[in-house]
Design a protein around this motif. Sequence first.
Motif, PDB file in Angstrom:
ATOM      1  N   VAL A   1       0.847  -1.195   0.000  1.00  0.00           N
ATOM      2  CA  VAL A   1       0.000   0.000   0.000  1.00  0.00           C
ATOM      3  C   VAL A   1       0.887   1.251   0.000  1.00  0.00           C
ATOM      4  O   VAL A   1       1.884   1.314   0.729  1.00  0.00           O
ATOM      5  CB  VAL A   1      -0.945  -0.030   1.222  1.00  0.00           C
ATOM      6  N   ILE A   2       0.515   2.226  -0.809  1.00  0.00           N
ATOM      7  CA  ILE A   2       1.296   3.452  -0.960  1.00  0.00           C
ATOM      8  C   ILE A   2       1.521   4.132   0.392  1.00  0.00           C
ATOM      9  O   ILE A   2       2.633   4.576   0.699  1.00  0.00           O
ATOM     10  CB  ILE A   2       0.598   4.440  -1.924  1.00  0.00           C
ATOM     11  N   GLY A   3       0.501   4.197   1.218  1.00  0.00           N
ATOM     12  CA  GLY A   3       0.638   4.828   2.532  1.00  0.00           C
ATOM     13  C   GLY A   3       1.704   4.150   3.379  1.00  0.00           C
ATOM     14  O   GLY A   3       2.450   4.817   4.100  1.00  0.00           O
ATOM     15  N   ASP A   4       1.791   2.835   3.301  1.00  0.00           N
ATOM     16  CA  ASP A   4       2.811   2.098   4.057  1.00  0.00           C
ATOM     17  C   ASP A   4       4.207   2.438   3.552  1.00  0.00           C
ATOM     18  O   ASP A   4       5.143   2.599   4.332  1.00  0.00           O
ATOM     19  CB  ASP A   4       2.577   0.591   3.959  1.00  0.00           C
ATOM     20  N   ILE A   5       4.349   2.551   2.239  1.00  0.00           N
ATOM     21  CA  ILE A   5       5.643   2.894   1.665  1.00  0.00           C
ATOM     22  C   ILE A   5       6.084   4.270   2.161  1.00  0.00           C
ATOM     23  O   ILE A   5       7.225   4.454   2.592  1.00  0.00           O
ATOM     24  CB  ILE A   5       5.595   2.886   0.124  1.00  0.00           C
ATOM     25  N   LEU A   6       5.182   5.227   2.120  1.00  0.00           N
ATOM     26  CA  LEU A   6       5.537   6.585   2.512  1.00  0.00           C
ATOM     27  C   LEU A   6       5.832   6.708   3.998  1.00  0.00           C
ATOM     28  O   LEU A   6       6.617   7.565   4.402  1.00  0.00           O
ATOM     29  CB  LEU A   6       4.428   7.555   2.086  1.00  0.00           C
ATOM     30  N   ARG A   7       5.240   5.852   4.811  1.00  0.00           N
ATOM     31  CA  ARG A   7       5.545   5.875   6.248  1.00  0.00           C
ATOM     32  C   ARG A   7       6.960   5.365   6.514  1.00  0.00           C
ATOM     33  O   ARG A   7       7.663   5.902   7.369  1.00  0.00           O
ATOM     34  CB  ARG A   7       4.529   5.045   7.023  1.00  0.00           C
ATOM     35  N   ILE A   8       7.381   4.340   5.785  1.00  0.00           N
ATOM     36  CA  ILE A   8       8.719   3.788   6.045  1.00  0.00           C
ATOM     37  C   ILE A   8       9.805   4.440   5.198  1.00  0.00           C
ATOM     38  O   ILE A   8      10.975   4.405   5.555  1.00  0.00           O
ATOM     39  CB  ILE A   8       8.755   2.255   5.830  1.00  0.00           C
ATOM     40  N   ALA A   9       9.404   5.034   4.069  1.00  0.00           N
ATOM     41  CA  ALA A   9      10.385   5.640   3.161  1.00  0.00           C
ATOM     42  C   ALA A   9       9.808   6.908   2.537  1.00  0.00           C
ATOM     43  O   ALA A   9       9.466   6.933   1.352  1.00  0.00           O
ATOM     44  CB  ALA A   9      10.792   4.646   2.088  1.00  0.00           C
ATOM     45  N   PRO A  10       9.674   7.974   3.321  1.00  0.00           N
ATOM     46  CA  PRO A  10       9.102   9.212   2.775  1.00  0.00           C
ATOM     47  C   PRO A  10       9.903   9.763   1.590  1.00  0.00           C
ATOM     48  O   PRO A  10       9.365  10.500   0.769  1.00  0.00           O
ATOM     49  CB  PRO A  10       9.105  10.175   3.954  1.00  0.00           C
ATOM     50  N   GLN A  11      11.150   9.354   1.484  1.00  0.00           N
ATOM     51  CA  GLN A  11      11.979   9.805   0.368  1.00  0.00           C
ATOM     52  C   GLN A  11      11.503   9.243  -0.974  1.00  0.00           C
ATOM     53  O   GLN A  11      11.968   9.657  -2.035  1.00  0.00           O
ATOM     54  CB  GLN A  11      13.459   9.461   0.611  1.00  0.00           C
ATOM     55  N   ALA A  12      10.561   8.303  -0.945  1.00  0.00           N
ATOM     56  CA  ALA A  12      10.006   7.741  -2.176  1.00  0.00           C
ATOM     57  C   ALA A  12       8.916   8.631  -2.782  1.00  0.00           C
ATOM     58  O   ALA A  12       8.507   8.404  -3.925  1.00  0.00           O
ATOM     59  CB  ALA A  12       9.439   6.340  -1.917  1.00  0.00           C
ATOM     60  N   ALA A  13       8.480   9.642  -2.060  1.00  0.00           N
ATOM     61  CA  ALA A  13       7.402  10.509  -2.551  1.00  0.00           C
ATOM     62  C   ALA A  13       7.682  11.084  -3.940  1.00  0.00           C
ATOM     63  O   ALA A  13       6.791  11.070  -4.801  1.00  0.00           O
ATOM     64  CB  ALA A  13       7.109  11.617  -1.550  1.00  0.00           C
ATOM     65  N   PRO A  14       8.887  11.577  -4.229  1.00  0.00           N
ATOM     66  CA  PRO A  14       9.128  12.123  -5.572  1.00  0.00           C
ATOM     67  C   PRO A  14       8.943  11.104  -6.697  1.00  0.00           C
ATOM     68  O   PRO A  14       8.556  11.477  -7.811  1.00  0.00           O
ATOM     69  CB  PRO A  14      10.579  12.611  -5.511  1.00  0.00           C
TER      70      PRO A  14
END
Length: 65
Positions: free
Chosen positions: A8-21
């Motif tokens: 889930v995208i939200g899970d990714i952003l919680r553990i790796a906010p640097q992936a947002a770009p």
Amino acid sequence: MTITKETVIGDILRIAPQAAPIFMGIGMHCLGCPASQGETVEQACAVHNVDVEDLLAKVNALIGK
């Protein structure tokens, strides 16, 4: 952690906010909205017409650094 199509995208952003770009680069400009937070990588790629394997490679390479 390895990101898969089902992650889930939200899970990714919680553990790796640097992936947002990376996600913003495929057109996901509303990363904070509930719809995008609950989407899987596969769903996001389908909506934005992006190759899921390519996106997974980019995100996993970034997280692996």
